[in-house]
Design an enzyme around this catalytic site. Structure first.
Site: not given
Ligand code: GLN
Length: 183
Positions: A47-49, A79, A113, A140-141, A177, A179
């Site tokens: 997600g977004e940390s 992630c 990140r 993913i990012r 990931h 999962e």
């Molecule tokens: N780019 C997200 C972050 O900096 C991490 C991406 C992800 O959890 N898939 O938190």
């Protein structure tokens, strides 16, 4: 096995499905009282940390979760979850990117990140994980693990010469990931 999935933001549904498919008894952690249920594994999703870190504080989950992690609870993180666990978050040096307000900081690695860039930040590859070959890996990012800060950290997978999954004491953490599995 009882698995608590942190479910304040991000890909918690995918994480829950992953553990359910493995026969675990899964519950969502959304508020402090959810922690009373007890768990064998804490799963931290992607997600977004930055958002997750903020919500953990606001919801009163940060301190009790940190105590559980430091107390030896088994943790499985991907992630954004890895970012929240890392001891050190490299300064991204970009004004549009920031560190979370707070993070657990217990896992002796440094991370950067969004290390693979914004446009080409998401990709799939196949690699070796924990001695098993041909494991599909979805990024993913994703963050990169830029340094290992303790000889106790075991590297479980690598991409382009950098660690992408590590195990240390009670924590297993991935930049990709697991999962999401095979395509
Ligand atoms: N780019 C997200 C972050 O900096 C991490 C991406 C992800 O959890 N898939 O938190």
């Amino acid at each position: 096995m009882r698995v608590g999935v942190l479910s304040v933001q991000g890909a918690f549904a995918e994480m829950a499905a992953y553990w359910r498919a493995r026969g675990a008894d899964v519950f969502e952690i959304r508020q402090r009282s959810d922690l009373d249920r007890g768990m064998d594994v804490l799963a931290l999703p992607g997600g977004e940390s930055t958002v997750q870190g903020k919500l953990l504080g606001e919801l009163g989950l940060f301190d009790p979760l940190k105590a559980k992690i430091e107390g030896g609870l088994t943790v499985f993180a991907t992630c954004a979850g890895l970012i929240l666990l890392a001891e050190k978050i490299d300064d991204p040096g970009r004004s549009d990117d920031t560190r979370p307000e707070r993070w657990f900081g217990v896992l002796p690695v440094a991370v950067r990140r969004n290390a693979y860039g914004r446009q080409l930040g998401s990709f799939r590859t196949v690699g070796t994980f924990d001695g098993k070959s041909n494991v599909p890996m979805t990024f993913i990012r994703a963050p990169a693990i830029t340094a290992i800060l303790s000889p106790e950290v075991e590297v479980l997978s690598e991409f382009n010469g950098q660690p992408t999954a590590v195990r240390w004491r009670n924590i297993t953490a991935f930049t990709w990931h697991p999962e999401l599995g095979p395509a």
